[in-house]
Design an enzyme around this catalytic site. Structure first.
Site, short mmCIF file in Angstrom:
data_model
loop_
_atom_site.label_atom_id
_atom_site.label_comp_id
_atom_site.label_asym_id
_atom_site.label_seq_id
_atom_site.Cartn_x
_atom_site.Cartn_y
_atom_site.Cartn_z
N GLU A 265 5.94 73.19 33.57
CA GLU A 265 6.95 72.72 34.52
C GLU A 265 6.85 73.62 35.73
O GLU A 265 6.96 74.85 35.61
CB GLU A 265 8.35 72.78 33.93
N CYS A 302 15.37 74.67 38.92
CA CYS A 302 14.23 73.80 39.18
C CYS A 302 14.66 72.42 39.66
O CYS A 302 13.84 71.67 40.19
CB CYS A 302 13.36 73.68 37.93
#
Length: 529
Positions: A265, A302
């Site tokens: 990620e 994020c």
């Protein structure tokens, strides 16, 4: 529990001898005791050898044994009490309430995967019975289950010292799948990692599992990380971090004699589309909500909304002005590490030098330690579409507002953005046509699509997707949060005409695990217990 600066390798507590380092208090930009010994190649090899030895035994533990193990880890983390929270506060600058909430999330996802394991549905048990009399050719007896890939290397994330770290989602889902785990702890929270690593180590012992089920190493990311990913023992990688770091691990994994999957990620700017009807109905409230989301956690999520797109109008101008005003009231917050702070200020300097981009507003500044001043910029769609640098993530409380002259230009911007973790639409019934036109593009661009909410905040549950097309992640088919995260660390095996006494329990006719199974194309629910 005392912090000693030592690593966990199987059931041993080991002090690395490659070099030493201290954690940093980002609020003061000052080191914290004690010194931590960093691993060298020998420690990596020992951890990998133990994981290899543990694999076949651990992957065939019963579902109940594995579920209890995950629950024991959760209990051991809770038992660390204030010691864990206080050390995490010192190493990250995060407030007590945020870290207590993150501990709850960490414990919650361990317990979620315990439930996933007990249910057994992740095995995808499937039976196609033999058809010996079928013409023109008979069908053999075919049975499928999923098994663990093998030992997994997990890289702790900087922005979640608990939930995406030593016992975070990657570790929990890999252990749930039946994979031994070797964690490369993040250098930003060494003491926090040691405490949690020892809690996991104790759970391995408490549950009488093979000692190589879990190890945790401290070390230079480029050296130890590459060494781990390059080890033939490792069969998959879980990573949360920068785009450069994730891509480097992908290249290493692809260059191996046996390439392996890297579930990384990485980078996401999480576009937010504010449509005309929603702006008219409550643009000021939308602006405040956006700024609150942008500055939450000093923008170090994020899913931080780093891009806002709207159609040029008086209502959009009102939204922009309200957002600028709201941002000015936001105080500076401490960033997680000196490195993150340096990257953030560098990103701001880069934006300031781009033609066609205008600084709208800044938050308050205090100049202490690794404090970040929030910033809001704007440009028109033409500048955004012609400037690749505007697509780069700036990790922190910074966002860019893009003005589009019409719906066609808004759709062009939507098609232009890279892969994202999230895409958000603020709309009312009057916006249905443009929202409907946007949706197919957003489906191709993002792993999670939100309406009338803000992307910060990720629920840990069965339906969650925390993933997306590159560069949000390295594999758009996967998620790092939610029950489906276990699928990353499994692979299917088909058993053809295997004698019944040799079949795994999940595929035996008597169904001793009481699983829901697909039998001859029909889903048969688990027998009542």
């Amino acid at each position: 529990m005392q912090i000693t600066g030592e690593m966990v390798i199987g059931q041993s507590i080991v002090r690395g001898t490659a070099s030493t380092v201290r954690a940093i208090d980002p609020s003061k930009n000052a080191p914290i005791e004690p010194e931590f010994g960093l691993a060298g190649n020998a420690e990596v090899e020992t951890a990998c050898a133990l994981a290899e030895q543990a694999f076949d035994t651990y992957r065939e533990t019963t579902l109940e044994q594995r579920a209890v193990f995950l629950e024991t880890i959760a209990d051991n983390i809770v038992a660390l009490g204030s010691t864990l929270i206080e050390r995490a506060m010192a190493e990250t600058g995060l407030p007590q309430a945020r870290l207590e909430g993150e501990r709850g999330r960490t414990v919650g996802q361990l317990k979620l995967f315990a439930k996933v394991v007990r249910d057994g549905n992740f095995l995808d048990a499937t039976i196609d019975s033999a058809l010996p009399d079928r013409a023109p050719l008979p069908r053999p007896d075919l049975r499928l289950r999923k098994i663990a890939l093998g030992p997994v290397a997990v890289f702790g994330a900087s922005n979640f010292p608990l939930a995406f770290s030593v016992a975070g989602g990657d570790t929990a889902s890999a252990l749930a799948a039946g994979c031994p785990v070797i964690v490369k702890a993040h250098g930003a929270h060494l003491g926090t990692s040691e405490l949690v690593g020892k809690a996991v180590q104790k759970a391995v012992a408490d549950c009488k599992l093979p000692e190589g089920t879990f190890s945790m190493l401290f070390g230079d990311g480029r050296n130890i990380g590459q060494r781990l990913v390059g080890s033939p023992t490792i069969k998959a990688v879980g990573f949360t971090g920068s785009r450069a770091g994730g891509v480097a691990l992908m290249h290493t994994a692809a260059a191996r004699a046996e390439p392996i999957p890297v579930y990384a990620e990485m980078s996401s700017i999480n576009p937010v589309f504010v449509l005309p009807g929603a702006l008219k109905a409550g643009g000021a409230a939308l602006a405040q909500g956006f700024v609150d989301s942008l500055t939450m956690g000093v923008g170090q999520f994020c899913t931080n909304p780093g891009l806002v797109i709207g159609l040029i109008s008086d209502d959009f101008a009102t939204f922009t002005a309200a957002a600028a005003t709201a941002l000015q009231a936001k105080g500076a917050g401490t960033m997680l590490t000196p490195g993150i702070h340096k990257a953030y200020t560098g990103g701001i300097e880069r934006l300031n030098g781009i033609e066609g981009v205008r600084l709208l507003s800044q938050g308050q500044a205090n100049g202490i330690g690794c404090a970040a001043q929030a910033a809001l910029y704007e440009c028109d769609a033409a500048a955004y579409l012609s400037t690749p640098a505007l697509e780069e993530e700036i990790f922190g409380p910074c966002s860019l507002i893009v003005r589009c002259k019409d719906q066609a230009e808004m759709l062009q911007v939507a098609k232009h953005v890279e892969g994202q973790l999230t895409a958000t639409v603020h709309a009312v019934a009057a916006d249905s046509a443009i929202a409907g036109a946007l949706l197919p593009t957003l489906e191709r661009k993002a792993g999670r699509i939100l309406f009338n909410a803000y992307p910060t905040g990720v629920e840990v549950c069965h339906a969650m997707v925390h993933g997306g097309p590159f560069p949000a992640t390295s594999d758009s088919r996967s998620t790092s949060v939610g029950a489906s995260a276990i699928d990353r660390f499994l692979r299917p095996v088909c058993y053809q005409n295997v004698p019944s006494d040799l079949l795994p329990q999940a595929l035996q006719d008597a169904n001793p695990l009481n699983l829901a199974r697909l039998v001859d194309g029909t889903l048969l629910q688990a027998p009542a217990k």
